[in-house]
Design an enzyme around this catalytic site. Structure first.
Site, short mmCIF file in Angstrom:
data_model
loop_
_atom_site.label_atom_id
_atom_site.label_comp_id
_atom_site.label_asym_id
_atom_site.label_seq_id
_atom_site.Cartn_x
_atom_site.Cartn_y
_atom_site.Cartn_z
CG ASN A 178 12.61 0.97 6.86
OD1 ASN A 178 11.90 0.29 6.10
ND2 ASN A 178 12.64 0.77 8.16
CD GLN A 218 -1.65 10.76 9.62
OE1 GLN A 218 -0.91 11.69 9.40
NE2 GLN A 218 -2.96 10.83 9.40
CD GLU A 219 2.89 2.87 7.56
OE1 GLU A 219 2.66 2.22 6.52
OE2 GLU A 219 3.32 2.36 8.60
CB SER A 224 -0.98 0.00 1.18
OG SER A 224 -0.31 0.18 2.40
CG ASN A 225 3.62 2.64 2.99
OD1 ASN A 225 3.49 3.81 3.29
ND2 ASN A 225 3.33 1.64 3.83
CD GLN A 258 -0.60 0.21 6.05
OE1 GLN A 258 -1.54 -0.15 5.35
NE2 GLN A 258 0.65 -0.12 5.78
CD GLU A 266 21.32 1.91 16.14
OE1 GLU A 266 20.54 1.90 17.09
OE2 GLU A 266 22.00 2.90 15.80
CG LEU A 267 16.49 -3.67 12.95
CD1 LEU A 267 16.34 -3.94 11.47
CD2 LEU A 267 16.12 -4.90 13.77
CG HIS A 323 9.90 1.12 12.27
ND1 HIS A 323 10.07 -0.25 12.14
CD2 HIS A 323 9.59 1.34 13.57
CE1 HIS A 323 9.90 -0.82 13.32
NE2 HIS A 323 9.61 0.11 14.20
C1 GAR Z 1 3.88 -0.70 6.74
O1 GAR Z 1 3.00 -0.46 7.80
C2 GAR Z 1 5.30 -0.37 7.15
O2 GAR Z 1 5.37 0.68 8.07
C3 GAR Z 1 5.75 -1.67 7.75
O3 GAR Z 1 5.20 -2.66 6.94
C4 GAR Z 1 3.95 -2.20 6.44
C5 GAR Z 1 3.90 -2.48 4.96
O4 GAR Z 1 2.61 -2.19 4.47
N1 GAR Z 1 7.18 -1.76 7.78
C6 GAR Z 1 7.84 -2.38 8.76
O5 GAR Z 1 7.28 -2.94 9.68
C7 GAR Z 1 9.34 -2.34 8.63
N2 GAR Z 1 9.96 -2.77 9.84
P1 GAR Z 1 2.36 -2.10 2.92
O6 GAR Z 1 2.94 -3.39 2.29
O7 GAR Z 1 0.87 -2.05 2.79
O8 GAR Z 1 3.04 -0.88 2.41
#
Ligand code: GAR
Length: 228
Positions: A119, A185-186, A20-21, A183, A155-156, A121
């Site tokens: 990234n 907001q993402e 979705s991102n 999501q 660093e993770l 997160h």
């Molecule tokens: C998102 O919520 C992102 O923040 C998370 O995975 C999801 C992917 O959603 N990422 C992590 O957890 C990274 N450690 P999407 O496939 O619908 O974009």
């Protein structure tokens, strides 16, 4: 400056699932809201919804299947990452965007793309690094949660923080309701941060990122960011 006034940034978007991102970024590119183009979508998992969605948009896609680098219980990470790097480099991206790419990358990989690797997160980093952030936030009884976009280093979940958006944790929330709020907001924050980089407002600056020429001492927050 309008999006047409800058050369679009070439994006390689790496996914492991729904995508979705990736779709939010693709939409922002297509609608001219950000000065970027997706030049490849790469997944480490075959058959995921994000790959189908990218194909439907006509984006170049490829799968570097993580599972095919596992033999006798051992994951050959150097070979997997070599294949991944080859696929990334073939598309000549300016920026590599981890959009739900659920693998821990080696220091060699992060060093190779230093300053070009982003990234997203689902937490207000540095809080809640790692997995299952929504569950852990609910268990801890937090009042606020959110999302962070950061440069990736060895660093993770630890590289320089660039942008954050906060959401409230509401009474009665569960993982589904909270993750859906995060999501939304993402899908606003990730394209925005990419656009800052595309327009040269945000620069890596050897690991001390600068925004409009000023060293970032904290991530920019979405509410301030959208104002300026
Ligand atoms: C998102 O919520 C992102 O923040 C998370 O995975 C999801 C992917 O959603 N990422 C992590 O957890 C990274 N450690 P999407 O496939 O619908 O974009």
């Amino acid at each position: 400056m309008t999006p047409d006034a800058v050369t679009p940034l070439r994006l390689a978007v790496l996914i492991s699932g729904r995508g979705s991102n990736m779709l939010a970024i693709a939409r922002a590119c297509r609608e001219g809201h950000i000065a970027a183009d997706i030049v490849t979508v790469l997944s480490d998992v075959p058959g995921v919804a994000g790959l189908d969605a990218a194909r439907e948009l006509g984006l170049p896609v490829a799968c570097i299947e993580g599972a095919s680098f596992r033999a006798e219980g051992r994951f050959d990470k150097p070979a997997f990452e070599a294949a991944l790097c080859a696929a990334i480099d073939a598309s000549q991206p300016d920026l590599i965007v981890l959009a739900g790419f659920m693998r821990v990358l080696s220091p060699a990989f992060t060093a190779r793309y230093a300053g070009r690797l982003l990234n997203i997160h689902p937490s207000l980093l540095p809080a809640y690094k790692g997995l299952h952030t929504h569950e852990r936030v609910l268990e801890a009884g937090e009042h606020w949660h959110g999302v962070t976009v950061h440069y990736v280093t060895a660093e993770l979940d630890g590289g320089p923080l660039l942008g954050q958006a906060r959401v409230p944790v509401l009474p009665g929330d569960n993982v589904a309701s909270l993750s859906a709020r995060v999501q939304r907001q993402e899908h606003i924050l990730f394209p925005l941060v990419i656009d800052w980089i595309a327009r040269g407002r945000l620069r890596w600056n050897d690991g001390s990122p600068q925004f409009d020429g000023v060293t970032l001492t904290a991530p920019r927050h979405l509410e301030d960011a959208s104002a300026g």
